[in-house]
Design an enzyme around this catalytic site. Structure first.
Site, mmCIF file in Angstrom:
data_model
loop_
_atom_site.group_PDB
_atom_site.id
_atom_site.type_symbol
_atom_site.label_atom_id
_atom_site.label_comp_id
_atom_site.label_asym_id
_atom_site.label_seq_id
_atom_site.Cartn_x
_atom_site.Cartn_y
_atom_site.Cartn_z
ATOM 1 N N HIS A 184 0.869 -1.179 0.000
ATOM 2 C CA HIS A 184 0.000 0.000 0.000
ATOM 3 C C HIS A 184 0.912 1.236 0.000
ATOM 4 O O HIS A 184 2.002 1.199 0.535
ATOM 5 C CB HIS A 184 -0.836 -0.063 1.280
ATOM 6 C CG HIS A 184 -1.917 0.967 1.395
ATOM 7 N ND1 HIS A 184 -1.665 2.269 1.778
ATOM 8 C CD2 HIS A 184 -3.252 0.893 1.196
ATOM 9 C CE1 HIS A 184 -2.816 2.941 1.808
ATOM 10 N NE2 HIS A 184 -3.790 2.128 1.456
ATOM 11 N N ASP A 198 3.034 -4.587 8.120
ATOM 12 C CA ASP A 198 1.864 -3.738 7.993
ATOM 13 C C ASP A 198 0.647 -4.647 8.094
ATOM 14 O O ASP A 198 0.277 -5.328 7.140
ATOM 15 C CB ASP A 198 1.907 -3.009 6.647
ATOM 16 C CG ASP A 198 0.624 -2.235 6.363
ATOM 17 O OD1 ASP A 198 -0.289 -2.247 7.211
ATOM 18 O OD2 ASP A 198 0.544 -1.628 5.278
ATOM 19 N N GLN A 222 -4.598 -4.877 7.142
ATOM 20 C CA GLN A 222 -5.622 -5.813 6.684
ATOM 21 C C GLN A 222 -5.577 -7.111 7.488
ATOM 22 O O GLN A 222 -6.625 -7.658 7.851
ATOM 23 C CB GLN A 222 -5.419 -6.144 5.189
ATOM 24 C CG GLN A 222 -5.565 -4.953 4.257
ATOM 25 C CD GLN A 222 -6.981 -4.393 4.190
ATOM 26 O OE1 GLN A 222 -7.940 -5.065 4.521
ATOM 27 N NE2 GLN A 222 -7.098 -3.142 3.793
ATOM 28 N N LYS A 258 -10.368 -0.098 10.429
ATOM 29 C CA LYS A 258 -10.636 -1.319 9.657
ATOM 30 C C LYS A 258 -11.014 -2.479 10.576
ATOM 31 O O LYS A 258 -11.585 -3.471 10.129
ATOM 32 C CB LYS A 258 -9.409 -1.704 8.819
ATOM 33 C CG LYS A 258 -9.024 -0.660 7.780
ATOM 34 C CD LYS A 258 -7.962 -1.174 6.811
ATOM 35 C CE LYS A 258 -7.178 -0.061 6.165
ATOM 36 N NZ LYS A 258 -7.764 0.445 4.920
ATOM 37 N N CYS A 310 -4.679 2.579 -3.739
ATOM 38 C CA CYS A 310 -3.456 3.077 -3.092
ATOM 39 C C CYS A 310 -2.322 2.082 -3.274
ATOM 40 O O CYS A 310 -1.539 1.849 -2.331
ATOM 41 C CB CYS A 310 -3.667 3.357 -1.613
ATOM 42 S SG CYS A 310 -4.843 4.665 -1.276
HETATM 43 C C1 PLP Z 1 -2.332 -2.774 3.644
HETATM 44 C C2 PLP Z 1 -2.658 -1.400 4.104
HETATM 45 N N1 PLP Z 1 -1.701 -0.642 4.684
HETATM 46 C C3 PLP Z 1 -1.944 0.587 5.144
HETATM 47 C C4 PLP Z 1 -3.182 1.156 5.036
HETATM 48 C C5 PLP Z 1 -3.373 2.544 5.541
HETATM 49 O O1 PLP Z 1 -4.261 2.607 6.619
HETATM 50 P P1 PLP Z 1 -4.698 4.046 7.132
HETATM 51 O O2 PLP Z 1 -5.271 4.767 5.942
HETATM 52 O O3 PLP Z 1 -5.711 3.798 8.176
HETATM 53 O O4 PLP Z 1 -3.473 4.730 7.640
HETATM 54 C C6 PLP Z 1 -4.221 0.416 4.431
HETATM 55 C C7 PLP Z 1 -5.590 0.935 4.266
HETATM 56 O O5 PLP Z 1 -5.872 1.984 3.728
HETATM 57 C C8 PLP Z 1 -3.943 -0.882 3.956
HETATM 58 O O6 PLP Z 1 -4.895 -1.614 3.371
#
Ligand code: PLP
Ligand code: PLP
Lengths: 151, 412, 412, 151
Positions: B128, B206, B209, B232, B370
């Site tokens: 991401h 990370d 998910q 999430k 993203c």
């Molecule tokens: C794999 C992953 N990493 C990071 C994020 C970023 O999360 P956040 O937008 O809550 O910082 C997301 C979701 O948007 C994600 O799916």
């Protein structure tokens, strides 16, 4: 769970000409030589378009685009290329402004017949998240006009 | 089309706890298949937040008065809940941030500032943007090399490539997704950590998910850092978590400065508070932390075994149903996968697909999710993505598949 | 003791909108005099947040579906509300952060990275740690000089000293509180900005306290940046605001990297989104932004004129009542002041005072108020602080004063 | 609004000896020479204490402190200095642990008469936010012990 999908009302958005132009655009080409070029980006969804224009004196002789996007954005770019060809930068800026009003509000009190080719996109105004698809090519085109020295 | 199997948890009872699921959209029942972007919130979480503001609220760590004491207790007890959730060795290793993104930026700034030019950070092609851009910024700021481990066409980590990129021992940190938000791929975290450690690298997962769908045990994984985001995990927006080993956190400089993160302040010299406070400058997301605690308790009460089984059944059903839609291509064929299915449909752009699905009440996400470099790697501009939560039903997946048939006809 | 004057707003009607104010503490009605640390929330704000989660929620900026569209509209409309609140020229100049502290850190990192060694940042002796530590970290990171403008014994900006510290033209940024959280002092912001500009400096005001009590007009002040935090303005935790002039924001590099703040991402090179998105990496505090909008509307409905008049009456009454308590010394004698009164009591440490007040239901803060250098300047270790909100009554101030008499006797 | 302040129950926390020691501590002094010194900080409220100890062989000969803090923290430091004088580091560490248990729980099943001088602080257990006031001097003292090589 049965949830019937009746997409009849979606023909307001996806009018026939949009479907056709989205699928088989007439101006999707890499114009070369050209006088101005600019890119448009919609990072939220990944749409991208590059518009190039060639001038003949004070009018736009030809416009072409390369797009990565949905039916709406490709059709919008294609219809735009039709609409601006043979027009002066001043006329084109007026068109752009009227187009903006039309897709945002669904109406265009000031629009004359010069807007007719663009009217199939009027349905976009009910799909707020798709507005950007329709306007992205116009933004890029205005950028290209600027680059050509006619901005 | 495959048989519908009985769901391993009582979905209808669970759905009743999510008021939003009885809303309609364009006159159709909402079929919310965008939980990977952000999940809906159960009444328990909504009430915990509202009750805090109604009955027991004040700023934390600052007051000697009753309201502040109690609110501090409630806020701080979230650290215990998070530590339990991920089996962290100590509650003091739980650092609150506003989301995963801030947690990763904190790490890139703070842990990154301890790296030397010549060292590298190793990520993958399926990250991401939140796990790409902070490391690019570190690279450009500090001369740290950014390495990219490849993925296979199936959407799994290319193990040989991963090992080869660790081989010279210059990787200081492996920063990798624990589950892809596009492909659904679970990465083999324990093996990844072992290989990283063998090469002298630390490893951050990370888990934005991953932790939604399966139990995470940071000690069993032998992770060094782990990151997730509240919104999430059926929790509030505005709160995320960075977990790290105490010895590492202890050696790291603070990221942001301000109240609550100091030992003492003078204009000449300021000293830092202890971990975790050192990393929590300013008034924290108090109400959000309290909501997150409730979300964690709620998830634990449902139970990860039931959640994982439910989502496995949903995913299996979705893959089977989508396989029957002509011209539909599922992106990502990983063996080990969670409840996220991306796809393309011949002759229809993902945005157009999403707009039509939405007309029928079905919420999916369309775009690059993203993860633009991953799209490039996969050779697609964008995909549509259906993602599942604990409240998703097999019937909803049928609505998705049936509607996609109609979408295909519409664009045919 | 002075006359009790009629309150310029209907306090009882307002109090009815704050459910927490009918709670009891140690069997006594709560007398909450710690609003400067964080204010209580009106039902309107609590409901706006809960309703969002109950009825209309999804992630923003990402979905083409109805829930996401509507939630994006609600989230984005907060920028309009904030721009109106502070009379910002453009909604696009409103950047969301998680609190004032993050907003100031963003500025110190991003605007700070454009400064050159040899340039200086000028703060004052009466700053909150949030407006000290980020600049110290910039100093230590980038060789920027940190200058401290003195205050007078009354607790006002020492104007001659301020001007002399601007004189050499090397100050790039003046970063100053608009209202002291300890002394209650309002700084003469328009004059400060004019002097800063004349010396070639930009100016940021920390309005964390100021905007709670009086109308702020960033154009009238001719400010360059302005910062505030939601939870003190009757709004949610987890959200704050940085306003800046577009030309300045536009030239600034991003602070954190991730989703939503990019133009396009490739492993080689990433481009940034436009302001304000460039500064908002990751899923924002969505529900909190929606709550903040409601808080702003609520404050506007009550009206800043009424709020300012009410709090002026409270402060006057408090100063008069406290003057009658033997051995009590009010710290800070500024001409222009807001609803915050710090004091010491002979023979009793501020913590002991606060504990006894709390026993009688009266919540005040005691300690250094995240302003340790100011404490040193004032020659005190700590103070007790009573701070007022729109729901504070003259009767509550009487309870404070009466209780302080008993506290004095207790420790006599 | 009339809200009667009856502070009778507060005598559990502010026992007479605490009031007296808080006001007139007997060991508030800058010990010099000394074998170990350490500071304790409570950044949340601004309390600060420095404890110094002097050893005689294997026992603590004297302890002194400089404190900036409330009645509870000054009294706690002062009573601590009484309690640890003449004791070995091992004994002192046991005292510290028992003290911790006592102020956190309000009870101390393992406490013998050696704890009697510290008992006036038992009331702190009902005032969670004041716990740190009572324990800060002990933390500093254990640091000083360590510095003296007896930690
Ligand atoms: C794999 C992953 N990493 C990071 C994020 C970023 O999360 P956040 O937008 O809550 O910082 C997301 C979701 O948007 C994600 O799916
Ligand atoms: C003057 C001032 N500046 C900054 C802050 C920091 O606000 P926050 O903790 O919400 O970041 C505060 C309050 O704590 C304050 O009073």
């Amino acid at each position: 769970m049965s949830q019937a999908a009746s997409f009849d009302d979606m023909r307001d958005l996806y009018q026939e000409v949009i479907m056709a132009r989205g699928r088989h655009p007439q101006h999707q080409l890499r114009l070369d030589p050209y006088d101005g070029a600019a890119k448009g980006d919609n990072p939220m969804c990944g749409d991208r378009v590059e518009v190039r224009i060639r001038m003949a004196g004070d009018t736009i002789a030809e416009a072409g685009f390369e797009a990565r996007g949905c039916a709406i954005s490709v059709a919008s770019a294609d219809l735009m290329a039709d609409a601006i060809t043979g027009r002066t930068p001043t006329e084109v800026r007026t068109l752009a402004e009227r187009f903006r009003v039309m897709v945002h509000t669904g109406a265009c009190p000031d629009c004359g017949p010069e807007m007719d080719p663009l009217r199939p996109l009027v349905g976009v105004h009910e799909f707020k998240s798709r507005l950007k698809c329709a306007t992205l090519p116009w933004d890029a085109m205005l950028g290209a006009l600027k680059e050509s020295g006619h901005g | 089309m495959t048989m519908i199997r009985p769901a391993p948890l009582d979905v209808e009872r669970i759905r009743a706890e999510f008021p939003i699921l009885s809303e309609t959209v364009h006159g159709k029942p909402l079929v919310f298949l965008d939980s990977a972007a952000s999940s809906m919130k159960p009444t328990a979480v909504i009430d915990a937040m509202a009750d805090t503001m109604r009955k027991q609220y004040a700023n934390v760590h600052r007051g000697l008065h009753w309201m502040s004491e109690r609110t501090t207790d409630a806020y701080e007890s979230t650290r215990d809940a998070v530590a339990r959730l991920m089996n962290a060795p100590s509650r003091d290793e739980i650092v609150f941030a506003k989301n995963s993104t801030e947690a990763i930026n904190l790490l890139a700034h703070s842990y990154g500032s301890l790296m030397q030019p010549g060292q590298a950070v190793l990520i993958t092609e399926m990250e991401h943007h939140a796990n790409i851009v902070p490391w690019q910024m570190l690279r450009d700021r500090a001369g740290i090399e950014l390495r990219i481990a490849r993925i296979t066409d199936a959407g799994e980590l290319d193990w040989a490539d991963y090992e080869s990129k660790l081989a010279d021992g210059r990787v200081a940190l492996v920063a990798m997704t624990h589950m892809s938000n596009v492909l659904g791929t679970y990465t083999p975290a324990a093996r990844i950590a072992a290989a990283a450690h063998a090469a002298g690298a630390k490893v951050m997962f990370d888990g934005s998910q991953a932790i939604v769908h399966r139990r995470v045990d940071v000690q069993a994984l032998d992770a060094d850092f782990y990151v997730f985001t509240g919104h999430k995990l059926y929790g509030p927006t505005g709160i995320g978590v960075l977990w790290g080993r105490m010895a590492l956190l202890d050696a790291m400089p603070p990221f942001m400065g301000g109240g609550d993160m100091i030992g003492s302040v003078s204009f000449e010299k300021t000293t830092w508070a202890r971990v975790p406070h050192k990393f929590e400058a300013g008034t924290p997301p108090i109400v959000e932390a309290i909501g997150l605690k409730r979300a964690i308790e709620w998830v634990e009460a449902v139970g990860y075994d039931a959640i994982a089984a439910h989502e496995a059944a949903l995913t299996e059903h979705a893959l089977a149903r989508l396989a029957d839609v002509k011209g539909l291509r599922v992106i990502g064929q990983a063996q080990d996968r969670g409840g996220v299915v991306s796809f393309t449909l011949d002759g229809a752009h993902a945005h157009d697909v999403a707009t039509l699905l939405d007309r029928n009440g079905v919420a999916v996400r369309a775009g690059n999710h993203c993860a633009e470099p991953l799209m490039r790697r996969l050779g697609v501009d964008s995909t549509a993505r259906a993602s599942f939560g604990v409240y998703t039903t097999l019937g909803e997946i049928d609505v998705l598949a049936d509607t996609l048939e109609r979408v295909r006809e519409f664009f045919a």
